[in-house]
Design a protein around this motif. Structure first.
Motif, mmCIF file in Angstrom:
data_model
loop_
_atom_site.group_PDB
_atom_site.id
_atom_site.type_symbol
_atom_site.label_atom_id
_atom_site.label_comp_id
_atom_site.label_asym_id
_atom_site.label_seq_id
_atom_site.Cartn_x
_atom_site.Cartn_y
_atom_site.Cartn_z
ATOM 1 N N ASN A 78 24.428 25.184 -6.972
ATOM 2 C CA ASN A 78 23.883 24.277 -7.971
ATOM 3 C C ASN A 78 24.555 24.624 -9.303
ATOM 4 O O ASN A 78 23.916 25.100 -10.238
ATOM 5 N N LEU A 79 25.862 24.381 -9.352
ATOM 6 C CA LEU A 79 26.649 24.735 -10.529
ATOM 7 C C LEU A 79 26.870 23.497 -11.397
ATOM 8 O O LEU A 79 27.261 22.452 -10.891
ATOM 9 N N PRO A 80 26.663 23.615 -12.693
ATOM 10 C CA PRO A 80 26.913 22.469 -13.583
ATOM 11 C C PRO A 80 28.410 22.293 -13.828
ATOM 12 O O PRO A 80 29.216 23.152 -13.466
ATOM 13 N N ALA A 81 28.772 21.194 -14.464
ATOM 14 C CA ALA A 81 30.154 21.016 -14.910
ATOM 15 C C ALA A 81 30.383 22.049 -16.008
ATOM 16 O O ALA A 81 29.616 22.132 -16.970
ATOM 17 N N GLN A 82 31.396 22.869 -15.842
ATOM 18 C CA GLN A 82 31.650 23.956 -16.790
ATOM 19 C C GLN A 82 33.120 24.311 -16.748
ATOM 20 O O GLN A 82 33.912 23.605 -16.132
ATOM 21 N N ARG A 83 33.498 25.405 -17.396
ATOM 22 C CA ARG A 83 34.886 25.855 -17.399
ATOM 23 C C ARG A 83 35.272 26.361 -16.010
ATOM 24 O O ARG A 83 34.443 26.861 -15.253
ATOM 25 N N PHE A 84 36.583 26.279 -15.709
ATOM 26 C CA PHE A 84 37.084 26.709 -14.414
ATOM 27 C C PHE A 84 36.793 28.181 -14.140
ATOM 28 O O PHE A 84 36.363 28.540 -13.035
ATOM 29 N N ASP A 85 36.991 29.052 -15.117
ATOM 30 C CA ASP A 85 36.793 30.483 -14.863
ATOM 31 C C ASP A 85 35.339 30.794 -14.535
ATOM 32 O O ASP A 85 35.056 31.646 -13.692
ATOM 33 N N GLN A 86 34.399 30.093 -15.153
ATOM 34 C CA GLN A 86 32.979 30.316 -14.845
ATOM 35 C C GLN A 86 32.652 29.852 -13.431
ATOM 36 O O GLN A 86 31.936 30.539 -12.692
ATOM 37 N N THR A 87 33.182 28.688 -13.047
ATOM 38 C CA THR A 87 32.938 28.176 -11.696
ATOM 39 C C THR A 87 33.593 29.070 -10.651
ATOM 40 O O THR A 87 32.975 29.389 -9.633
ATOM 41 N N ALA A 88 34.826 29.501 -10.890
ATOM 42 C CA ALA A 88 35.524 30.372 -9.938
ATOM 43 C C ALA A 88 34.777 31.685 -9.750
ATOM 44 O O ALA A 88 34.634 32.182 -8.635
ATOM 45 N N THR A 89 34.272 32.242 -10.835
ATOM 46 C CA THR A 89 33.505 33.484 -10.748
ATOM 47 C C THR A 89 32.217 33.278 -9.958
ATOM 48 O O THR A 89 31.857 34.108 -9.123
ATOM 49 N N ALA A 90 31.532 32.164 -10.204
ATOM 50 C CA ALA A 90 30.277 31.892 -9.491
ATOM 51 C C ALA A 90 30.518 31.676 -7.999
ATOM 52 O O ALA A 90 29.723 32.120 -7.167
ATOM 53 N N ILE A 91 31.616 31.022 -7.643
ATOM 54 C CA ILE A 91 31.909 30.773 -6.227
ATOM 55 C C ILE A 91 32.301 32.063 -5.524
ATOM 56 O O ILE A 91 31.861 32.332 -4.405
ATOM 57 N N ALA A 92 33.096 32.891 -6.165
ATOM 58 C CA ALA A 92 33.612 34.094 -5.521
ATOM 59 C C ALA A 92 32.724 35.321 -5.701
ATOM 60 O O ALA A 92 32.986 36.351 -5.103
ATOM 61 N N HIS A 93 31.681 35.221 -6.473
ATOM 62 C CA HIS A 93 30.854 36.367 -6.854
ATOM 63 C C HIS A 93 30.343 37.156 -5.657
ATOM 64 O O HIS A 93 29.625 36.650 -4.815
ATOM 65 N N ALA A 94 30.752 38.436 -5.599
ATOM 66 C CA ALA A 94 30.249 39.417 -4.613
ATOM 67 C C ALA A 94 30.389 38.954 -3.174
ATOM 68 O O ALA A 94 29.520 39.203 -2.353
ATOM 69 N N THR A 95 31.476 38.270 -2.847
ATOM 70 C CA THR A 95 31.616 37.772 -1.485
ATOM 71 C C THR A 95 32.835 38.297 -0.766
ATOM 72 O O THR A 95 32.896 38.243 0.448
ATOM 73 N N GLY A 96 33.850 38.741 -1.491
ATOM 74 C CA GLY A 96 35.104 39.121 -0.859
ATOM 75 C C GLY A 96 36.060 37.951 -0.746
ATOM 76 O O GLY A 96 37.157 38.084 -0.239
ATOM 77 N N CYS A 97 35.644 36.777 -1.215
ATOM 78 C CA CYS A 97 36.515 35.607 -1.277
ATOM 79 C C CYS A 97 37.117 35.591 -2.674
ATOM 80 O O CYS A 97 36.429 35.324 -3.651
ATOM 81 N N TYR A 98 38.395 35.873 -2.762
ATOM 82 C CA TYR A 98 39.051 36.030 -4.049
ATOM 83 C C TYR A 98 39.695 34.714 -4.463
ATOM 84 O O TYR A 98 40.418 34.099 -3.683
ATOM 85 N N ILE A 99 39.434 34.269 -5.692
ATOM 86 C CA ILE A 99 40.064 33.079 -6.252
ATOM 87 C C ILE A 99 41.022 33.566 -7.321
ATOM 88 O O ILE A 99 40.598 34.096 -8.346
#
Length: 128
Positions: free
Chosen positions: A55-76
């Motif tokens: 449930n991510l809002p429209a935001q900057r790319f770096d914020q979205t990339a961090t939220a998607i990859a956060h603590a998962t081992g999936c590196y963007i």
């Protein structure tokens, strides 16, 4: 056309020769069925293919990339620091991390240029 007839004749002659020899098995393919090959162009599944509810809002790319990859081992990965401030689309729903990144990048000049099971690399690709 001549080549097609020559190939057809060779196939018929080969089939007739193997049928005439008593030692040759009649249905050799039944004894050793071909193994199913994985479709080409697909990558192995990895950390980027685990589903998460977003449930991510429209935001900057770096914020979205961090939220998607956060603590998962999936590196963007993105090497150009100018990409940090590019606005991306909102991401909502139960998606894999790959799908979530694709949704976020839709309509921007950013594209995924490299994918491995645990990595997605993003670059700016100019419009054609």
């Amino acid at each position: 056309m001549l080549l097609t007839r020559v190939i057809t004749c060779l196939v018929i002659l080969t089939a007739g020769a193997t049928a005439a020899s008593p030692a040759a098995p009649r249905f050799a393919y039944a004894r050793h069925p071909m193994q199913a090959q994985p479709p080409k162009g697909r990558i192995q599944l990895g950390k980027c293919d685990q589903q998460v509810v977003y449930n991510l809002p429209a935001q900057r790319f770096d914020q979205t990339a961090t939220a998607i990859a956060h603590a998962t081992g999936c590196y963007i990965r993105y090497t150009n620091k100018k990409l940090m401030n590019v606005p991306v689309q909102p991401v909502r729903g139960r998606l894999t991390r790959r799908q979530a990144l694709r949704v976020a990048l839709r309509g921007t000049q950013l594209h995924i240029v490299r994918e491995t099971p645990n990595l997605m690399e993003v670059m700016r690709v100019p419009a054609k």
